[in-house]
Design an enzyme around this catalytic site. Structure first.
Site, PDB file in Angstrom:
ATOM      1  N   ASP A 269      -1.904  -4.627  -3.740  1.00  0.00           N
ATOM      2  CA  ASP A 269      -1.371  -3.340  -3.574  1.00  0.00           C
ATOM      3  C   ASP A 269      -2.150  -2.167  -3.996  1.00  0.00           C
ATOM      4  O   ASP A 269      -1.746  -0.853  -3.659  1.00  0.00           O
ATOM      5  CB  ASP A 269       0.032  -3.579  -3.744  1.00  0.00           C
TER       6      ASP A 269
ATOM      7  N   ARG B 200      -7.721   2.348  -4.899  1.00  0.00           N
ATOM      8  CA  ARG B 200      -8.794   2.656  -5.713  1.00  0.00           C
ATOM      9  C   ARG B 200     -10.066   1.843  -5.602  1.00  0.00           C
ATOM     10  O   ARG B 200     -11.074   2.291  -5.693  1.00  0.00           O
ATOM     11  CB  ARG B 200      -8.252   2.372  -7.276  1.00  0.00           C
TER      12      ARG B 200
ATOM     13  N   LYS C 243       4.350  -5.581   0.060  1.00  0.00           N
ATOM     14  CA  LYS C 243       5.680  -4.443  -0.257  1.00  0.00           C
ATOM     15  C   LYS C 243       6.953  -5.249   0.048  1.00  0.00           C
ATOM     16  O   LYS C 243       6.902  -5.520   1.277  1.00  0.00           O
ATOM     17  CB  LYS C 243       5.058  -3.160   0.540  1.00  0.00           C
TER      18      LYS C 243
ATOM     19  N   ASP D 195      -0.812   6.251   4.691  1.00  0.00           N
ATOM     20  CA  ASP D 195      -1.529   6.124   3.637  1.00  0.00           C
ATOM     21  C   ASP D 195      -3.127   6.476   3.823  1.00  0.00           C
ATOM     22  O   ASP D 195      -3.867   6.132   2.816  1.00  0.00           O
ATOM     23  CB  ASP D 195      -1.640   4.421   3.067  1.00  0.00           C
TER      24      ASP D 195
ATOM     25  N   LYS E 164      -9.158   8.703   0.823  1.00  0.00           N
ATOM     26  CA  LYS E 164      -8.412   7.335   0.907  1.00  0.00           C
ATOM     27  C   LYS E 164      -7.718   7.172   2.329  1.00  0.00           C
ATOM     28  O   LYS E 164      -6.867   7.987   2.794  1.00  0.00           O
ATOM     29  CB  LYS E 164      -7.303   7.265  -0.086  1.00  0.00           C
TER      30      LYS E 164
ATOM     31  N   ASP F 296      -0.899   0.215   4.585  1.00  0.00           N
ATOM     32  CA  ASP F 296      -0.655  -0.352   3.619  1.00  0.00           C
ATOM     33  C   ASP F 296       0.561  -1.304   3.422  1.00  0.00           C
ATOM     34  O   ASP F 296       1.711  -0.694   3.063  1.00  0.00           O
ATOM     35  CB  ASP F 296      -0.687   0.581   2.488  1.00  0.00           C
TER      36      ASP F 296
ATOM     37  N   GLU G  26      -4.901  -1.096  -3.647  1.00  0.00           N
ATOM     38  CA  GLU G  26      -6.037  -1.254  -2.768  1.00  0.00           C
ATOM     39  C   GLU G  26      -6.772   0.258  -2.651  1.00  0.00           C
ATOM     40  O   GLU G  26      -7.995   0.225  -2.498  1.00  0.00           O
ATOM     41  CB  GLU G  26      -5.625  -1.690  -1.236  1.00  0.00           C
TER      42      GLU G  26
HETATM   43  N1  BES Z   1      -0.157   3.678  -1.070  1.00  0.00           N
HETATM   44  C1  BES Z   1       0.415   3.239  -2.117  1.00  0.00           C
HETATM   45  C2  BES Z   1       0.942   4.358  -3.132  1.00  0.00           C
HETATM   46  C3  BES Z   1       1.999   5.210  -2.441  1.00  0.00           C
HETATM   47  C4  BES Z   1       3.416   5.109  -2.741  1.00  0.00           C
HETATM   48  C5  BES Z   1       1.907   6.091  -1.581  1.00  0.00           C
HETATM   49  C6  BES Z   1       4.418   5.863  -2.190  1.00  0.00           C
HETATM   50  C7  BES Z   1       2.740   6.962  -0.928  1.00  0.00           C
HETATM   51  C8  BES Z   1       4.060   6.813  -1.351  1.00  0.00           C
HETATM   52  C9  BES Z   1      -0.408   2.541  -3.093  1.00  0.00           C
HETATM   53  O1  BES Z   1      -1.728   1.543  -2.375  1.00  0.00           O
HETATM   54  C10 BES Z   1       0.133   1.601  -4.096  1.00  0.00           C
HETATM   55  O2  BES Z   1       0.803   0.707  -3.223  1.00  0.00           O
HETATM   56  N2  BES Z   1       0.164   1.659  -5.305  1.00  0.00           N
HETATM   57  C11 BES Z   1       0.653   0.673  -6.170  1.00  0.00           C
HETATM   58  C12 BES Z   1      -0.301   0.635  -7.339  1.00  0.00           C
HETATM   59  C13 BES Z   1       0.397  -0.417  -8.176  1.00  0.00           C
HETATM   60  C14 BES Z   1       0.390  -1.772  -7.692  1.00  0.00           C
HETATM   61  C15 BES Z   1      -0.473  -0.567  -9.599  1.00  0.00           C
HETATM   62  C16 BES Z   1       2.044   1.612  -6.564  1.00  0.00           C
HETATM   63  O3  BES Z   1       1.876   2.804  -6.873  1.00  0.00           O
HETATM   64  O4  BES Z   1       2.997   0.635  -6.874  1.00  0.00           O
HETATM   65 ZN    ZN Z   2      -2.042   2.380  -0.560  1.00  0.00          ZN
HETATM   66 MN    MN Z   3      -0.799  -0.183  -2.054  1.00  0.00          MN
END
Ligand code: BES
Ligand code: ZN
Ligand code: MN
Length: 506
Positions: free
Chosen positions: A350, A354, A280, A291, A268, A273, A352
């Site tokens: 967010d 996946r 966010k 990210d 990834k 992000d 993204e």
């Molecule tokens: N890049 C984030 C996940 C992340 C969180 C990485 C903290 C490093 C530290 C990912 O893209 C994300 O935002 N995931 C969301 C998914 C949700 C919207 C289903 C999450 O984990 O909140």
């Molecule tokens: Zn992310």
């Molecule tokens: Mn994200």
């Protein structure tokens, strides 16, 4: 980077600015670890007592510096804690050595040369000390000016020389060389992760891959936004379309003429992000330059495989995009047609990672590799579940998941196997598309893994490493772990490639 040498000198005769010795916590106080005999002798056999008087306990990561006694060439002795002394007859654990060497190297920043007189019974132990020293000495100073004060640039330790490591022994030499290539590649991943998003976007990341491929003789192909659009990469395009810097899919491959196995690694690579339209909140976006840590790990591992000449084909797929909100960004509710042909309703922009991984997984599957491993800072839920030191492992093959967990343990990376509960799939049912990019909140890390699984080719062994916890370290440095990008998963991936080359897996 810090230079590494193996030396036949003893801890007493090594010409260096400091000599590093190990101390541990014994049942009756501080014990001096093997390797330090000559230093102990110079202190009249009272090194442990002297250290205790100075307040040392042998605890992991503890550093005590003292002026050398007569008879030692190096003017300073640095005693580093190894933690609990091993039971009688047992040696020191390689990870304890790696961490201790890291703490010592960090405490020696600004020093030209240090001799490491830690217990190195075999080549693996010497490699651990070497890795620890090279990783612990790492500093990201690209953006520091040369001023005075706390933020001034300070040079990392110039040279680490490993004592007691039999420089003429083939096995020791090879282990040391491997550790240098590995540490350099981990530090390459760290540099990329630490580079702020205004200097690292999908295009410049791809350029880094092209430059390294040229330097180390790998094959590289870059799909730009035109090629991605034409090829129907709806996931990568959908995530990247809100950004001024369009997405890229990089294929970087190490091949070996005698290889009979191929490992595909998918990373990834979200260079920033923001969350996109599902923005966010402040407090959750300051470290999101990290990210792309999965892509950095994959990139580093493929280059390491090439540098080590591993007898296995290793293909890296870097799914690069910047996730930004704008008038052209994907909206919550939009439906994307993925590279596989499946449609995805984007309920949350967010989620993204996946989406870009899905396209890369489908593309990687077309080449029918023997196994695919993806690496991603995928979910906050995995951080909630496992904390900041363990990555989660999910797989469509329990034995493969176990192997990866064991390999990680062996190379000193912390991880934990996670389940793939199929009942969570229905939470991603969409009223309009084949699947939604979000499901139940509870078990969010597992939901993300289940989503990815749908894009892996039929019958291909696959594992997913969610490194959201360990990829980026915000606390104080410890052991060989610096602040910022850590290079999480690189050691596991390289050892997995070595195991695959040896035919130990599947
Ligand atoms: N890049 C984030 C996940 C992340 C969180 C990485 C903290 C490093 C530290 C990912 O893209 C994300 O935002 N995931 C969301 C998914 C949700 C919207 C289903 C999450 O984990 O909140
Ligand atoms: Zn992310
Ligand atoms: Mn994200």
């Amino acid at each position: 980077m810090t230079a590494l040498t193996l030396s036949t000198s003893s801890a007493a005769t090594v010409r260096a600015d400091a000599v590093v010795v190990g101390v541990a916590k014994g049942a009756k106080g501080v014990v001096v670890a093997p390797g330090a005999e000559a230093v102990d002798k110079a202190f009249g056999g009272k090194l442990a007592a002297v250290l205790e008087t100075l307040g040392a306990s042998g605890a992991e990561g503890e550093v005590t510096k003292l002026p050398a006694a007569d008879g030692l060439k190096a003017p300073v002795v640095l005693a580093v804690g190894l933690g609990d002394a091993p039971a009688k007859g047992d040696g020191y654990d390689n990870e304890a050595l790696r961490r201790a060497a890291g703490s010592a190297a960090r405490a020696l920043s600004g020093t030209k040369k240090a001799g490491f007189a830690l217990p190195v019974e075999d080549a693996e132990a010497a490699a651990a000390v070497s890795e620890g020293a090279l990783l612990g000495a790492y500093a990201f100073t690209t953006y520091r000016s040369n001023g005075n004060g706390k933020n001034a640039k300070s040079a990392p330790l110039g040279e680490a020389t490993i004592l007691g490591g039999k420089p003429r022994d083939k096995e020791f030499k090879a282990a040391a060389e491997r550790s240098v290539a590995l540490a350099e590649e981990i530090n390459r991943a760290r540099d990329l992760i630490n580079t702020p998003s205004n200097d690292l976007d999908p295009k410049s990341f791809a350029a880094h891959a092209q430059a390294a491929a040229k330097e180390f003789g790998l094959k590289v192909e870059v799909l730009d936004e035109k090629a991605l659009k034409k090829g129907g990469y709806g996931g990568l395009m959908g995530v990247g379309q809100g950004s001024e810097t369009p997405p890229r899919l990089v294929r970087i491959a190490h091949t070996h003429p005698k290889a009979d196995r191929t490992l595909a690694l998918v990373g990834k690579g979200i260079t920033y992000d923001s969350g996109g339209i599902s923005l966010k909140p402040a407090g959750h976006n300051e470290t999101m330059k990290c990210d792309m840590s999965g892509a950095a790990a994959v990139f580093a591992a493929v280059v390491a495989a090439a540098r080590l000449g591993l007898q296995v084909n290793v293909t890296g797929w870097l799914a690069l995009a910047e996730n930004m909100p704008s008038g052209s960004a994907t909206r919550p509710g939009d439906v994307l047609t993925m590279y596989s042909g499946k449609t995805v309703e984007v309920l949350n922009t967010d989620a993204e990672g996946r989406l870009v991984l899905a396209d890369a997984l489908t593309r990687a599957s077309e080449e029918t590799p023997d196994a695919i491993v993806d690496v991603a800072t995928l979910t906050g839920a995995m951080v909630l579940a496992l904390g900041h030191r363990h990555f989660g492992i999910m797989s469509n093959d329990d034995a493969f998941r176990t192997s990866i967990h064991e390999i990680a343990e062996e190379v000193g990376e912390q991880s934990w196997p996670m389940p793939m509960p199929v009942h969570l799939r229905k939470g991603m049912d969409s009223p309009v598309a084949d699947i939604a990019n979000m499901g139940e909140r509870m078990g969010g890390g597992l939901v993300a893994g289940l989503f990815l699984k749908e894009f892996v080719g039929e019958g291909i062994t696959w594992a997913h490493l969610d490194i959201a916890g360990p990829a980026f370290h915000e606390g104080a440095p410890w052991g060989y772990t610096p602040k910022g990008g850590t290079g999480s998963a690189v050691r596991t991936l390289v050892r997995l490639a070595e195991r695959t080359a040896a035919g130990d897996l599947g």
